[in-house]
Enzyme design. Structure first.
Site, PDB file in Angstrom:
ATOM      1  N   TRP A  81       0.622  -0.642   0.350  1.00 24.41           N
ATOM      2  CA  TRP A  81       0.053   0.127   0.197  1.00 24.41           C
ATOM      3  C   TRP A  81       0.968   1.363   0.105  1.00 24.41           C
ATOM      4  CZ3 TRP A  81      -0.648   3.401   3.704  1.00 24.41           C
ATOM      5  CH2 TRP A  81      -1.088   4.583   3.127  1.00 24.41           C
TER       6      TRP A  81
ATOM      7  N   GLU B 136      -2.649  -2.779  -1.923  1.00 25.76           N
ATOM      8  CA  GLU B 136      -3.744  -2.179  -1.844  1.00 25.76           C
ATOM      9  C   GLU B 136      -4.464  -1.272  -2.163  1.00 25.76           C
ATOM     10  OE1 GLU B 136      -3.509  -1.760   2.124  1.00 25.76           O
ATOM     11  OE2 GLU B 136      -5.362  -1.025   2.508  1.00 25.76           O
TER      12      GLU B 136
ATOM     13  N   LYS C 197      -7.218   2.590  -2.432  1.00 28.46           N
ATOM     14  CA  LYS C 197      -7.847   3.709  -1.540  1.00 28.46           C
ATOM     15  C   LYS C 197      -7.870   4.557  -2.357  1.00 28.46           C
ATOM     16  CE  LYS C 197      -6.215   5.767   2.643  1.00 28.46           C
ATOM     17  NZ  LYS C 197      -5.218   5.820   3.815  1.00 28.46           N
TER      18      LYS C 197
ATOM     19  N   ASP D 180      -9.497  -3.266   1.676  1.00 29.89           N
ATOM     20  CA  ASP D 180      -9.888  -2.379   2.861  1.00 29.89           C
ATOM     21  C   ASP D 180     -11.343  -1.981   2.683  1.00 29.89           C
ATOM     22  OD1 ASP D 180      -9.406  -1.286   4.885  1.00 29.89           O
ATOM     23  OD2 ASP D 180      -7.607  -1.143   4.960  1.00 29.89           O
TER      24      ASP D 180
ATOM     25  N   HIS E 129     -12.100   1.979   2.604  1.00 28.05           N
ATOM     26  CA  HIS E 129     -10.956   2.661   1.691  1.00 28.05           C
ATOM     27  C   HIS E 129     -11.876   2.275  -0.078  1.00 28.05           C
ATOM     28  CE1 HIS E 129      -6.689   1.733   2.770  1.00 28.05           C
ATOM     29  NE2 HIS E 129      -7.221   2.182   3.139  1.00 28.05           N
TER      30      HIS E 129
ATOM     31  N   HIS F 232      -8.399  -6.413   3.798  1.00 27.36           N
ATOM     32  CA  HIS F 232      -8.136  -5.804   5.026  1.00 27.36           C
ATOM     33  C   HIS F 232      -9.876  -5.611   5.410  1.00 27.36           C
ATOM     34  CE1 HIS F 232      -3.659  -4.235   5.661  1.00 27.36           C
ATOM     35  NE2 HIS F 232      -3.710  -5.062   5.116  1.00 27.36           N
TER      36      HIS F 232
ATOM     37  N   ASP G 268     -12.323   6.813   6.428  1.00 25.27           N
ATOM     38  CA  ASP G 268     -11.646   5.968   6.830  1.00 25.27           C
ATOM     39  C   ASP G 268     -10.886   5.715   8.105  1.00 25.27           C
ATOM     40  OD1 ASP G 268      -9.958   3.340   6.086  1.00 25.27           O
ATOM     41  OD2 ASP G 268      -8.510   4.530   5.225  1.00 25.27           O
TER      42      ASP G 268
ATOM     43  N   ASP H 149     -10.635   3.267   9.879  1.00 26.86           N
ATOM     44  CA  ASP H 149      -9.972   2.129  11.464  1.00 26.86           C
ATOM     45  C   ASP H 149     -10.555   2.029  12.692  1.00 26.86           C
ATOM     46  OD1 ASP H 149      -8.118   1.706   8.701  1.00 26.86           O
ATOM     47  OD2 ASP H 149      -7.576   3.300   8.566  1.00 26.86           O
TER      48      ASP H 149
ATOM     49  N   ASP I 266      -7.068  -4.567   9.753  1.00 26.52           N
ATOM     50  CA  ASP I 266      -6.897  -3.589   9.427  1.00 26.52           C
ATOM     51  C   ASP I 266      -7.147  -1.876   9.937  1.00 26.52           C
ATOM     52  OD1 ASP I 266      -4.941  -1.272   9.390  1.00 26.52           O
ATOM     53  OD2 ASP I 266      -5.617  -1.086   7.173  1.00 26.52           O
TER      54      ASP I 266
HETATM   55  C1  RNT Z   1      -3.907   2.477   4.748  1.00 27.24           C
HETATM   56  C2  RNT Z   1      -3.879   1.920   4.297  1.00 27.24           C
HETATM   57  C3  RNT Z   1      -3.084   0.290   4.694  1.00 27.24           C
HETATM   58  C4  RNT Z   1      -2.709   0.724   6.527  1.00 27.24           C
HETATM   59  C5  RNT Z   1      -1.470  -0.092   6.966  1.00 27.24           C
HETATM   60  C6  RNT Z   1      -1.238   0.287   8.125  1.00 27.24           C
HETATM   61  O1  RNT Z   1      -4.756   3.631   4.566  1.00 27.24           O
HETATM   62  O2  RNT Z   1      -5.147   0.531   4.754  1.00 27.24           O
HETATM   63  O3  RNT Z   1      -3.453  -1.182   4.685  1.00 27.24           O
HETATM   64  O4  RNT Z   1      -2.912   1.411   7.345  1.00 27.24           O
HETATM   65  O5  RNT Z   1      -0.624  -0.133   6.339  1.00 27.24           O
HETATM   66 ZN    ZN Z   2      -5.178  -1.155   4.935  1.00 27.62          ZN
END
Ligand code: RNT
Ligand code: ZN
Length: 412
Positions: free
Chosen positions: A178, A219, A221, A252, A255, A279, A287, A289, A319
């Protein structure tokens, strides 16, 4: 309670014993970075790249040993055998200054030996953020070739490290790429950076590395903090890239647009991609998390994997990073919720639901899905915890509270 649950499920054609056996075969890749707010061990640099861990709960892991101890405490409260996902920024160099373009497998010997002792597999991530050479927001897609070269070298070396993990532990390590590259405001040229990214990625992936040892994943986003208007590695970009280069695509859950869900995308991609990596996260308005919940989307994700019989093709990783609550509790809550969601997928009365659909009894299809929601799921989950010598219910909370008092608060 379990016997009653077993009978209730059996009435809808579900074998709870078979579900518990299948559950034991689904590892969740638990991310190292919940333990220290994505800090890593390269020195006290600032977290950059458009991601953010908010909060300052005491006791975050400051060393690899502390992170390992915290993770062991967390996994003692999570049923099942799972995996551990590391980032390149968690390398151990014995105090020596080793830049990202100099990373070697030997910097991960401590982690590999530890994983071997625990009997768990590792996954890996190159780190393209929190570094002076990513400070202007671009890495592999930078206009400056010297910057791109630096990050290409990092990416290549990370593949070797991931392969070393796979080899030492006898389990394929997924190496997830990523990058943060993007613009805060309206770019003059979107295409140029995407072409540069293709070129850089092709250089990173040009050498064949044994896919039994490591699989490369990319990955995508939608946006990050400070890259709101344009992200080079968007969903379409990486979807096309992964398909054309036979790589793993990582989705993810934070994302995408707020009403877009990755559960719906799984079956759309499986006909075209051999593997997917997830993720699993929880975006709250952005986003953010947040810690993963036992919510509709997490359950839908697992249900889609199960309905597609794709547990060996979709790698489930986590994640999230919440610095405002006890970090070990965050790991335990989020991973238990992901595992609960896997179990709930395995307990779906799918045979009856499918039969109703195939026979055109669509009201029955709906009724079965809805009735299944209130079957005594909790009793099967508690049984799973008991069989894995992990506290069922809320009993784990006291263990975390004791650790917080005896270990975590003393770190500050
Ligand atoms: C960032 C991505 C990525 C990170 C990690 C720490 O938006 O989701 O995966 O969260 O690599
Ligand atoms: Zn991620």
């Amino acid at each position: 309670m379990y016997e009653y649950a077993k009978e209730s499920y059996a009435r809808l054609g579900v074998d709870t014993e078979a579900a518990l056996e299948s559950l034991a075969q689904v590892p969740i890749s638990i991310h190292c970075w919940q333990g220290d707010d994505v800090g890593g061990f390269e020195g006290a640099g600032e977290l950059t790249g458009g991601i953010m861990a908010t909060g300052n709960f005491p006791g975050k892991a400051r060393t690899p040993d502390e992170l390992r101890a915290d993770f062991e405490k967390a996994t003692s409260l999570i049923p099942g055998r799972h995996r551990f996902a590391l980032h390149a920024s968690y390398r151990e160099t014995g105090g020596a200054k080793v830049d990202r373009d100099e990373v070697l497998p030997e910097h991960f010997t401590g982690w590999i030996d530890w994983a071997k002792d625990l009997g768990i597999a590792l996954d890996f991530n190159p780190t393209f953020f929190s570094h002076p050479k990513s400070d202007d927001g671009f890495t592999l897609a930078h206009r400056d070739k010297t910057i791109r070269d630096f990050w290409v070298e990092h990416g290549k070396r990370c593949r070797t490290i991931s392969a070393a993990m796979g080899k030492a532990l006898g389990k394929t390590s997924v190496d997830n790429f990523w990058i943060p590259d993007g613009w805060k405001d309206q770019p003059a040229d979107r295409l140029v950076h995407r072409e540069l990214l293709v070129e850089s990625l092709d250089r990173i992936f040009e050498d064949r590395v044994d896919p039994e040892l490591t699989l490369d994943s990319v990955e995508s986003k939608l946006f990050g903090l400070g890259s709101e208007m344009y992200v080079v590695g968007s969903h379409e970009f990486y979807l096309a890239y992964a398909i054309s280069r036979s790589l793993v695509l990582t989705m993810d859950s934070g994302h995408y647009h707020p009403t877009e869900v990755i559960s719906e995308k799984i079956s759309a991609l499986l006909p075209f991609l051999p593997y997917l990596m997830l993720h699993v996260s929880r975006p709250v308005r952005w986003d953010s998390d947040h810690v993963v919940l036992f919510d509709d989307e997490t359950r839908s994700i697992m249900r889609e994997i199960n309905r597609a019989d794709a547990w060996n093709r979709v790698f489930v990783g986590l994640d999230f990073f919440d610095a405002s609550i006890n970090r070990i509790a965050a790991w335990v809550i989020g991973t238990r919720n992901a595992a609960k969601s896997v179990l709930s997928a395995l307990l779906e009365p799918i045979e009856l639901v499918r039969k109703a659909e195939n026979e055109g009894r669509l009201a029955d299809r709906l009724a079965l899905q809805e009735e299944a929601k209130t079957l005594p799921f909790g009793a099967v989950w508690d049984e799973h915890c008991r069989r894995n010598d992990v506290p069922p219910g809320t009993d784990w909370m006291d263990v975390v509270a004791t650790y917080e008092r005896d270990v975590l608060v003393k770190r500050t």
